[in-house]
Design an enzyme around this catalytic site. Structure first.
Site, mmCIF file in Angstrom:
data_model
loop_
_atom_site.group_PDB
_atom_site.id
_atom_site.type_symbol
_atom_site.label_atom_id
_atom_site.label_comp_id
_atom_site.label_asym_id
_atom_site.label_seq_id
_atom_site.Cartn_x
_atom_site.Cartn_y
_atom_site.Cartn_z
ATOM 1 N N GLU A 115 0.857 -1.199 0.048
ATOM 2 C CA GLU A 115 -0.017 0.019 -0.030
ATOM 3 C C GLU A 115 0.980 1.215 -0.026
ATOM 4 O O GLU A 115 2.196 1.398 0.587
ATOM 5 C CB GLU A 115 -0.770 0.220 1.323
ATOM 6 C CG GLU A 115 -1.629 -0.988 1.476
ATOM 7 C CD GLU A 115 -2.395 -1.012 2.874
ATOM 8 O OE1 GLU A 115 -2.248 0.158 3.534
ATOM 9 O OE2 GLU A 115 -2.689 -2.299 3.384
ATOM 10 N N CYS B 117 4.563 -5.755 15.963
ATOM 11 C CA CYS B 117 4.035 -4.569 17.025
ATOM 12 C C CYS B 117 2.596 -4.827 17.470
ATOM 13 O O CYS B 117 1.694 -5.277 16.284
ATOM 14 C CB CYS B 117 4.193 -3.253 16.551
ATOM 15 S SG CYS B 117 5.995 -2.918 16.335
ATOM 16 N N CYS C 68 -0.225 -2.636 15.381
ATOM 17 C CA CYS C 68 0.066 -2.617 14.025
ATOM 18 C C CYS C 68 -0.781 -3.708 13.093
ATOM 19 O O CYS C 68 -0.583 -4.680 13.453
ATOM 20 C CB CYS C 68 1.647 -2.670 13.562
ATOM 21 S SG CYS C 68 1.841 -2.495 11.932
ATOM 22 N N GLY D 290 5.951 -2.192 6.562
ATOM 23 C CA GLY D 290 7.298 -2.967 6.682
ATOM 24 C C GLY D 290 8.184 -2.034 7.632
ATOM 25 O O GLY D 290 7.771 -0.790 7.799
ATOM 26 N N GLU D 291 9.222 -2.543 8.152
ATOM 27 C CA GLU D 291 10.188 -1.757 8.865
ATOM 28 C C GLU D 291 11.334 -1.331 7.830
ATOM 29 O O GLU D 291 12.234 -2.334 7.346
ATOM 30 C CB GLU D 291 10.894 -2.705 9.952
ATOM 31 C CG GLU D 291 12.062 -2.244 10.420
ATOM 32 C CD GLU D 291 12.047 -0.612 11.116
ATOM 33 O OE1 GLU D 291 11.211 -0.006 11.642
ATOM 34 O OE2 GLU D 291 13.038 -0.103 10.731
ATOM 35 N N SER E 256 11.355 6.178 8.697
ATOM 36 C CA SER E 256 10.985 5.952 10.024
ATOM 37 C C SER E 256 11.607 4.688 10.550
ATOM 38 O O SER E 256 11.791 3.406 9.665
ATOM 39 C CB SER E 256 9.197 5.737 10.137
ATOM 40 O OG SER E 256 9.015 5.261 11.405
ATOM 41 N N SER F 98 9.953 5.316 16.185
ATOM 42 C CA SER F 98 8.920 4.874 16.770
ATOM 43 C C SER F 98 8.899 4.735 18.417
ATOM 44 O O SER F 98 9.695 3.536 18.631
ATOM 45 C CB SER F 98 8.250 3.594 16.235
ATOM 46 O OG SER F 98 7.889 3.761 14.887
ATOM 47 N N HIS G 106 6.351 5.553 21.375
ATOM 48 C CA HIS G 106 5.574 4.872 22.121
ATOM 49 C C HIS G 106 5.311 4.672 23.315
ATOM 50 O O HIS G 106 4.067 4.728 24.067
ATOM 51 C CB HIS G 106 5.027 3.531 21.419
ATOM 52 C CG HIS G 106 4.774 3.613 19.731
ATOM 53 N ND1 HIS G 106 4.329 4.776 19.051
ATOM 54 C CD2 HIS G 106 5.423 3.074 18.788
ATOM 55 C CE1 HIS G 106 4.363 4.834 17.710
ATOM 56 N NE2 HIS G 106 5.050 3.572 17.516
ATOM 57 N N HIS H 155 -6.282 4.598 16.157
ATOM 58 C CA HIS H 155 -7.611 4.057 15.628
ATOM 59 C C HIS H 155 -7.437 2.771 15.599
ATOM 60 O O HIS H 155 -6.829 1.773 15.074
ATOM 61 C CB HIS H 155 -7.601 4.557 13.944
ATOM 62 C CG HIS H 155 -7.604 6.068 14.247
ATOM 63 N ND1 HIS H 155 -8.461 6.869 14.644
ATOM 64 C CD2 HIS H 155 -6.800 6.896 13.596
ATOM 65 C CE1 HIS H 155 -8.019 7.964 14.504
ATOM 66 N NE2 HIS H 155 -7.165 8.058 13.841
ATOM 67 N N CYS I 135 -1.689 2.035 7.846
ATOM 68 C CA CYS I 135 -0.945 0.998 7.159
ATOM 69 C C CYS I 135 -1.456 -0.378 7.275
ATOM 70 O O CYS I 135 -1.662 -0.891 8.500
ATOM 71 C CB CYS I 135 0.291 1.256 6.828
ATOM 72 S SG CYS I 135 1.274 0.729 8.511
#
Lengths: 213, 344
Positions: B90, B114, B117, B155-156, B187, B209, B211, B285, B328
């Site tokens: 995407e 994660c 995710c 993806g990372e 990122s 990231s 968090h 979300h 994503c």
């Protein structure tokens, strides 16, 4: 910082799966990992340590990735060769707490380390694999008796659950409180299993995951 | 057939030499691929016809159009691309006044697992090549409006550093798209060795990231914490000079009752002390099967205010494309579900 260590043994555990043992350069905690390279500037990868804390050797397990930069030559390594090994790192650590150890494939490595460190007395080990030969170290882990569960997706065998480990977990009563759930393996297994445990009301705080990357 | 799109000037030059073409043909190919944006080798008209025919035997330009687009009422668009026989990726196009940002993917699926995710629920299928990363930009209908690119899709990125760095080279080099690196943000969740390499080899911005500032809490949200500890990530960041134009930001999804307390504010201030940075607060979300939920608006605003009062630059990222689930992984995971086979 990387240290040169002498390789002591290269054992073929199953088709394409090797257990490499080498001299122990530093103490470690069961569940930790090391970075391994075959040369100073060569490709390096993280591997969970598969040997126990009290042992005189360190060992790691891996399956050959044909397109990989490290595992094909790593599989050819011989006793007397040298490898480069980092200090142990990571906090996916064994403990005395009651727990479920859940692994797929070579994700068994940290749990074998915990087992050989003497942490298995109040644990249940659930290992998922495709074939009967996928249950690495089963000859020793069988000592956990009814607390050692093998889930096989492609073959059947005596005392082995037929199906995915997620199916086994779905069909089995699981304690909600008072137990930790340690997961180690592919991202897909870890995420699916974590979702399943959460759906069974297990608090996510009690789920500790190790991913392979 | 191998794709030419996404190759560096050095790689294109080598292809020219290997195929018996003049060395300068590599630069001509780069010009056609990245400046003139052609779609076929036959369109490279300043290369001799015989040379083009020789290239066409082994190579293709290698562009892939999106197969699906979802459009939000706020103008955000989510594009779906196929990858191989069963993968999907995407890219999210986010227009906003005088900016237009594209969020690109760097892997099919993700290994990081994660808790919050959606992409992680697909597991990991493969790394994207530099060409496949750049194709998300090149094949975007709105590509000429783009002002920024962020590597924050599926993806990372720093689990795929070779291809990500190659794509950044093509995006920023004079022979490539010649974008300023200040228009690009990569990122990461904090894969330290690759992060250090990215900082050395690129001038693009970095986002981490975060968090939660507490490691024990972070390891329950992000398994990577069991491998690379947050304090080591922060130490690596502090070794870098951030006083020039390059920026570092920290992404912080705010979960209700979990990481939105004054204790978290204080710890964030402590661990980020000495780093010239920004914290982006992100509303959560919910995704299917998650035990997490977003914080309420008042707590979010209070959290931001307290951080700003304590000297940490902090903003709340506007939620975009909520009606099309622009976070994503949702669209591609839905596409993937019907094809799944598992072997554990």
């Amino acid at each position: 910082m990387r240290y040169q260590c002498t390789v002591l043994k290269n054992e073929l555990l199953a088709p394409g799966v090797h257990l490499i043992s080498f001299e122990k350069c530093f103490p470690f905690k069961a569940g930790q990992m090391v970075t391994i390279a075959l040369s100073v500037n060569g490709p390096k990868r993280l591997y969970s340590i598969a040997s126990g804390e009290p042992e005189a050797v360190m060992s790691v397990i891996f399956d050959i990735k044909p397109e990989g930069a490290l595992t094909p030559p790593f599989a050819l390594i011989k006793p007397g060769d040298t490898i480069f090994c980092s200090q142990p790192q990571g906090s996916f650590l064994g403990s005395e707490e009651p727990a479920f150890w859940i692994a797929s494939g070579t994700g068994i490595a940290p749990f074998r380390s915990m087992f050989r460190t003497g942490l298995s007395s109040n644990k249940t080990l659930i290992h998922g694999g495709r074939f009967l030969y996928s249950f690495y170290f089963q000859d020793e882990l069988i000592a956990m008796k009814h607390n050692y569960i093998r889930c096989c997706t492609q073959e059947s065998g005596a005392g082995i659950f037929e199906g995915r480990l997620t199916r086994y977990l779905r069909e089995t009563p699981l304690p909600v409180l008072g137990f930790k759930y340690y997961l180690c393996g592919s991202a897909e297994m870890v995420v699916d299993t974590r979702d399943l445990l959460i759906s069974r009301s297990i608090p996510f705080e009690n789920i500790i995951s190790e991913i392979y990357f | 057939m191998e794709s030419l799109f996404g190759k560096t000037l050095a790689q294109l030059t080598q292809i020219a030499i290997n195929n018996g073409l003049p060395k300068f043909t590599g630069r001509q190919m780069a010009e056609w691929l990245y400046k003139k944006q052609i779609a076929n080798i036959s369109d490279m008209t300043n290369i001799a016809k015989q040379g083009r025919e020789r290239l066409e035997v082994k190579y293709t330009v290698g562009l892939t159009p999106p197969i699906k687009v979802q459009t939000s009422t706020d103008g955000t668009k989510k594009y779906l691309y196929t990858h191989g026989s069963r993968g999907f990726i995407e890219a999210a196009y986010i227009p906003d006044d005088d900016r237009a940002t594209l969020c690109v993917s760097s892997q099919v699926g993700c290994k990081m697992g994660c808790l919050f995710c959606m992409t992680g629920k697909q597991g990991f299928q493969t790394h994207l090549t530099a060409g496949e990363i750049l194709n998300q930009i090149r094949s975007l209908p709105e590509r000429d409006q783009l002002t920024n690119v962020v590597y924050m899709g599926m993806g990372e990125p720093l689990d795929n550093p070779d291809e990500v760095l190659q794509s950044l080279e093509v995006l920023t080099a004079g022979w490539g798209y010649a974008w300023s690196p200040k228009r690009i943000t990569v990122s990461t969740i904090g894969i330290i060795p690759a992060m250090k390499r990215f900082l050395s080899e690129s001038d693009c911005h970095l986002a981490i990231s975060l968090h939660t500032p507490f490691e024990d809490e972070r390891r329950k949200l992000m398994p990577i914490e069991n491998v690379y500890h947050l304090h080591d990530v922060i130490d690596a960041v502090k070794e870098w000079d951030w006083t020039h134009q390059r920026r570092i930001s920290f992404e912080y999804i705010v979960f209700g009752g979990l990481n939105d307390t004054p204790r978290h504010v204080n710890e964030l201030v402590r661990i980020l002390n000495g780093i010239k940075c920004r914290i982006n607060l992100i509303r959560f979300h919910p995704i299917p099967d998650t035990p997490l939920h977003g914080t309420d608006e008042a707590t979010l605003q209070y959290f931001k205010t307290r951080l700003n009062e304590k000297g940490v630059l902090c903003t709340i990222r506007a939620s975009r494309g909520q009606d099309i689930y622009a976070a994503c992984g949702l669209l591609s995971t839905k596409e993937l579900m019907s094809h799944e086979q598992k072997d554990y």
